[in-house]
Design a protein around this motif. Structure first.
Motif, short mmCIF file in Angstrom:
data_model
loop_
_atom_site.label_atom_id
_atom_site.label_comp_id
_atom_site.label_asym_id
_atom_site.label_seq_id
_atom_site.Cartn_x
_atom_site.Cartn_y
_atom_site.Cartn_z
N GLN A 12 43.32 10.30 5.77
CA GLN A 12 43.85 9.34 6.75
C GLN A 12 45.08 8.64 6.17
O GLN A 12 46.11 8.48 6.84
CB GLN A 12 42.77 8.31 7.10
N GLU A 13 44.99 8.23 4.90
CA GLU A 13 46.09 7.53 4.23
C GLU A 13 47.33 8.42 4.14
O GLU A 13 48.45 7.94 4.30
CB GLU A 13 45.64 7.09 2.83
N LEU A 14 47.13 9.71 3.91
CA LEU A 14 48.25 10.64 3.77
C LEU A 14 48.84 11.05 5.11
O LEU A 14 49.86 11.75 5.17
CB LEU A 14 47.80 11.89 2.99
N GLY A 15 48.20 10.66 6.19
CA GLY A 15 48.73 10.98 7.51
C GLY A 15 48.37 12.37 8.01
O GLY A 15 48.94 12.85 8.99
N THR A 16 47.44 13.02 7.33
CA THR A 16 46.98 14.36 7.75
C THR A 16 45.45 14.33 7.82
O THR A 16 44.78 14.91 6.98
CB THR A 16 47.45 15.44 6.77
N PRO A 17 44.91 13.62 8.80
CA PRO A 17 43.47 13.36 8.82
C PRO A 17 42.60 14.59 9.08
O PRO A 17 43.05 15.60 9.62
CB PRO A 17 43.31 12.35 9.95
N VAL A 18 41.36 14.45 8.65
CA VAL A 18 40.31 15.40 8.99
C VAL A 18 39.26 14.61 9.78
O VAL A 18 39.25 13.38 9.76
CB VAL A 18 39.67 16.04 7.75
N GLU A 19 38.39 15.30 10.45
CA GLU A 19 37.44 14.62 11.32
C GLU A 19 36.09 14.38 10.65
O GLU A 19 35.78 14.94 9.59
CB GLU A 19 37.23 15.44 12.60
N ASN A 20 35.29 13.54 11.27
CA ASN A 20 33.92 13.35 10.85
C ASN A 20 33.09 14.58 11.22
O ASN A 20 33.50 15.39 12.04
CB ASN A 20 33.32 12.11 11.52
N GLY A 21 31.93 14.67 10.62
CA GLY A 21 31.00 15.73 11.03
C GLY A 21 31.29 17.11 10.48
O GLY A 21 30.80 18.11 11.04
N LEU A 22 32.03 17.22 9.38
CA LEU A 22 32.30 18.54 8.80
C LEU A 22 31.18 19.01 7.86
O LEU A 22 31.26 20.11 7.32
CB LEU A 22 33.63 18.53 8.05
N GLY A 23 30.16 18.16 7.69
CA GLY A 23 29.01 18.58 6.90
C GLY A 23 29.14 18.22 5.43
O GLY A 23 29.95 17.37 5.03
N ASN A 24 28.32 18.88 4.60
CA ASN A 24 28.39 18.70 3.15
C ASN A 24 29.67 19.32 2.61
O ASN A 24 30.31 20.14 3.28
CB ASN A 24 27.18 19.35 2.49
N GLY A 25 30.01 18.95 1.39
CA GLY A 25 31.27 19.43 0.81
C GLY A 25 31.44 20.93 0.87
O GLY A 25 32.52 21.44 1.17
N ALA A 26 30.36 21.68 0.57
CA ALA A 26 30.44 23.14 0.57
C ALA A 26 30.69 23.71 1.95
O ALA A 26 31.16 24.84 2.09
CB ALA A 26 29.16 23.73 -0.02
N ASP A 27 30.37 22.92 2.99
CA ASP A 27 30.48 23.41 4.37
C ASP A 27 31.85 23.16 4.99
O ASP A 27 32.17 23.71 6.04
CB ASP A 27 29.41 22.74 5.25
N TRP A 28 32.64 22.31 4.37
CA TRP A 28 33.90 21.92 4.98
C TRP A 28 34.83 23.10 5.26
O TRP A 28 35.48 23.16 6.30
CB TRP A 28 34.63 20.90 4.09
N GLY A 29 34.91 24.04 4.33
CA GLY A 29 35.84 25.15 4.51
C GLY A 29 35.56 25.94 5.77
O GLY A 29 36.44 26.12 6.63
N LYS A 30 34.32 26.40 5.92
CA LYS A 30 33.98 27.22 7.09
C LYS A 30 33.97 26.40 8.38
O LYS A 30 34.40 26.89 9.45
CB LYS A 30 32.63 27.91 6.89
N ASN A 31 33.49 25.14 8.29
CA ASN A 31 33.43 24.32 9.49
C ASN A 31 34.83 23.93 9.97
O ASN A 31 35.10 23.91 11.18
CB ASN A 31 32.59 23.07 9.24
N ALA A 32 35.71 23.60 9.03
CA ALA A 32 37.08 23.24 9.40
C ALA A 32 37.80 24.44 10.04
O ALA A 32 38.49 24.30 11.05
CB ALA A 32 37.85 22.75 8.18
N LYS A 33 37.61 25.61 9.45
CA LYS A 33 38.24 26.81 10.00
C LYS A 33 37.74 27.09 11.41
O LYS A 33 38.51 27.45 12.31
CB LYS A 33 37.95 28.00 9.09
N ALA A 34 36.44 26.88 11.63
CA ALA A 34 35.87 27.11 12.96
C ALA A 34 36.41 26.12 13.98
O ALA A 34 36.47 26.42 15.18
CB ALA A 34 34.35 26.99 12.88
N LYS A 35 36.84 24.95 13.51
CA LYS A 35 37.37 23.92 14.40
C LYS A 35 38.89 24.00 14.55
O LYS A 35 39.51 23.12 15.15
CB LYS A 35 36.98 22.53 13.88
N GLY A 36 39.49 25.05 13.98
CA GLY A 36 40.91 25.28 14.18
C GLY A 36 41.83 24.75 13.10
O GLY A 36 43.06 24.81 13.24
#
Length: 380
Positions: free
Chosen positions: A282-306
């Protein structure tokens, strides 16, 4: 007629004797050509450095091994048993019925903490040699020559030329355990490489951590080891030791140094790595969303969300670590933010949380290299 038969019988017996004699000669020659002499002599000293030196010297006799491979083996051994050949997991006492039960796990033995069927194989081999299972020479012999296909994997790791890669290969493929301890094992391995590769103990650099906190070191010594370039004027090394201050080599590369900003929209648990990365992005101006899961899940979940993802680091991107990758939690994985790329483009610096003073919200930094089990995520 009887004399004739007697003559035939003598001739046949003579022929059989000759065949047996020839086969015996071939068998003897075969044994000479395929020697099974694998004798090793490892010291029984209680001093771990003496044991490590002895193991190193024995492994140097094995064809094709490298100093990097030996260091990787020693780094794993230091974490597994502290170089104590009598070590039994959880400081348990010896119980024959448990020890010989190959279906029982969590009861590991020896320098390399063999468990389950491999523990039984070690004990069986010791009995066949009429030796104690705690004999360090027998254990090294077993590891190199009598641990089934695992011995082949060990020799493969011992021939690798990069310390960090050899250490992780042996942990993941040969030890097949110790998830979340990669950084610690690699740090120990780098120390042993520094000590033995130059033939002296005076070049050893202590970058080992217990996975929590490493203090700044102002020594101006630089050690360039295979896979272990460590500049301790920075207070950290490529082994991934965490520090609480930005290393000097990266200070001029980071423009936004507000690492403590928080967002009112953050629903991740306070002090966790996910909570920090959400705030930092958020501070860097390139936010990510809530609900991406545990750290290991972020890669696949973020990709699935575009979200755009990559296998290579980019400044300002989040990075998701799979379970055990670069010291990530063995169950939940980890996430961090890429803050800068090194001048040689081979390393990158991350900022992260929940590594130093777990759960406190403390931000720390680590220098890493891009490897397996990581996914880089561009914020939106």
């Amino acid at each position: 007629m009887k004399k004739l038969l007697k003559g035939y019988l003598i001739a046949i017996l003579g022929l059989v004797f000759l065949i047996v004699l020839i086969l015996g000669m071939f068998a003897g020659n075969s044994n000479q050509c395929q020697s099974t002499d694998t004798s090793v002599t490892v010291t029984t000293s209680a001093d771990k450095e003496a044991v490590a030196q002895s193991i190193h010297d024995n492994l140097k006799k094995v064809s094709g091994v490298t100093e990097a491979g030996i260091a990787g083996y020693l780094g794993n051994m230091e974490v597994e048993s502290g170089f104590n050949p009598k070590s039994i997991e959880s400081s348990a006492t010896y119980d024959e019925s448990k020890a010989m039960n190959q279906s029982l796990s969590g009861y590991a033995f020896g320098l390399n903490q063999w468990d389950s069927a491999r523990r039984v194989a070690l004990l069986t081999y010791a009995k066949s040699q009429n030796k104690q299972w705690s004999d360090p020479s027998l254990q090294l012999d077993f590891a190199l020559n009598h641990d089934g296909t695992n011995s082949d994997l060990l020799k493969q790791g011992l021939k690798m030329t990069d310390v960090n890669q050899a250490t992780e290969f042996l942990r993941a493929k040969w030890e097949r355990g110790g998830q979340g301890t990669t950084t610690k094992r690699q740090a120990f391995a780098c120390n042993w490489y520094a000590e033995f590769s130059n033939g002296t103990s005076n070049t050893a650099i202590d970058t080992a951590t217990d996975g929590t906190e490493t203090t700044q070191n102002t020594d101006n010594t630089t050690n360039n080891s295979s896979g272990c370039a460590t500049n301790i004027t920075q207070g950290m090394g490529t082994s991934g030791a965490p520090v609480k201050e930005i290393p000097s080599a990266y200070k001029n590369k980071i423009k936004d140094t507000n690492f403590t900003t928080t967002s009112s929209t953050n629903t991740y648990t306070f002090g966790q790595c996910t909570w920090y990365v959400y705030n930092r992005m958020q501070e860097l101006g390139t936010p990510v969303e809530n609900g991406l899961g545990n750290g290991a899940d972020w890669g696949k979940n973020a990709k699935a969300k575009g979200y755009k993802t990559d296998s290579q680091p980019h400044v300002g991107w989040a990075v998701s670590f799979s379970q055990g990758a670069d010291g990530a939690d063995a169950t939940y994985g980890h996430v961090a933010v890429v803050e800068a790329i090194s001048d040689d483009k081979k390393h990158f610096l991350v900022s992260e949380c929940n590594v130093v003073s777990s759960g406190s919200g403390t931000v720390s930094f680590r220098e890493l290299t891009a490897g397996t089990g990581v996914t880089f995520i561009q914020g939106k």
